[in-house]
Design an enzyme around this catalytic site. Sequence first.
Site, short mmCIF file in Angstrom:
data_model
loop_
_atom_site.label_atom_id
_atom_site.label_comp_id
_atom_site.label_asym_id
_atom_site.label_seq_id
_atom_site.Cartn_x
_atom_site.Cartn_y
_atom_site.Cartn_z
N GLU A 122 0.84 -1.21 0.00
CA GLU A 122 0.00 0.00 0.00
C GLU A 122 0.87 1.25 0.00
O GLU A 122 0.60 2.22 -0.71
CB GLU A 122 -0.92 -0.02 1.23
CG GLU A 122 -1.93 -1.16 1.15
CD GLU A 122 -2.89 -1.20 2.33
OE1 GLU A 122 -2.40 -1.24 3.48
OE2 GLU A 122 -4.11 -1.19 2.11
N GLU A 142 -3.09 -10.23 3.89
CA GLU A 142 -4.11 -9.88 4.89
C GLU A 142 -5.11 -11.00 5.12
O GLU A 142 -5.46 -11.32 6.26
CB GLU A 142 -4.85 -8.60 4.47
CG GLU A 142 -4.11 -7.31 4.75
CD GLU A 142 -3.14 -6.90 3.64
OE1 GLU A 142 -2.79 -7.75 2.79
OE2 GLU A 142 -2.73 -5.72 3.64
#
Length: 268
Positions: A122, A142
Amino acid sequence: MTLQLDTACFKNLAIVAHDDGVWVVTLNRPTKRNALDSHTIEELVEFFSKAPRAGVRAIVLAGSGDHFCAGLDLIEHHQADRSPADFMHLCLRWHEAFNKMEYGGVPIIAALKGAVVGGGLELASAAHIRVMDQTTYFALPEGQRGLFTGGGATIRVTDLVGKARMIDMMLTGRVYQGQEAVDLGLAQYITKGSSLDAAMELARKAAQNLPLSNFAICSAVSHMQNMSAMDAAYAEAVMAGVVNTQPEARARLAAFADKSAARVRPNS
Ligand code: 1HE
């Protein structure tokens, strides 16, 4: 007036300013694989809020040690046992930092190596150019950790690789590396040698552009993606009105006119 940026105040970021206006910002928790704890996020907010007003002409964002960034500090998150509201507010700080990067108007070149995973991806995707080396790999683990992205991957990683690949990465933990990662858009360059050296070279090139041109490139393009085509075309015209008439550009245009400026040629 140029803002003072006191690099000595930073603990988790090592910051070096070079004479040519290129600043190297290094995530500096190698023993934790540069995992992003809440303090590091605050330092990123602080640096990227001030950089556009501090005479910084281009930034290389790197990681110390063998890995660029292991994403969210999972140990801190585990120990803090945060409430939903607390974690939401933390994610908003991530967005603050990453939006300052993407929309700040200063070119950011990410020098990637090793793991660029979860929140590390990210972070990298908020840079304007990503350079990877032969060790670099990308993943969104994740799903396997019982988590979800919270630092903008749904927007920026999806922009880079498309919705189907982003969902596959999250569902299956798929890892991308090598030329395939470049072909998909996760990085624009892959180097045989050091990604830091290659990123420095690109940053030095970008730093030679006029700051107002770089501001438009590293701010307006992203803003325009959020607009309707009609509004984006209007905003582009307004931006071009400002940038393309800047007095600082006159010498460059004169050099083209008198044939002293370099011509655009194909790569040899
Ligand atoms: C960490 C972290 C971390 C390492 N938070 N401490 N991110 C992940 O799921 C990635 C988790 N990390 C890994 O898969 C591996 O650590 C690496 C591939 C990055 C590196 O492997 P390796 O073998 O070099 O190191 P290691 O032995 O796993 O870890 C070394 C140390 O770094 C160890 O600490 P130590 O005190 O025991 O020595 C690890 O605990 C520490 N470490 N990664 C905290 N991530 C806004 S939402 C975003 C959501 C996410 O980002 S999810 C996170 C995804």
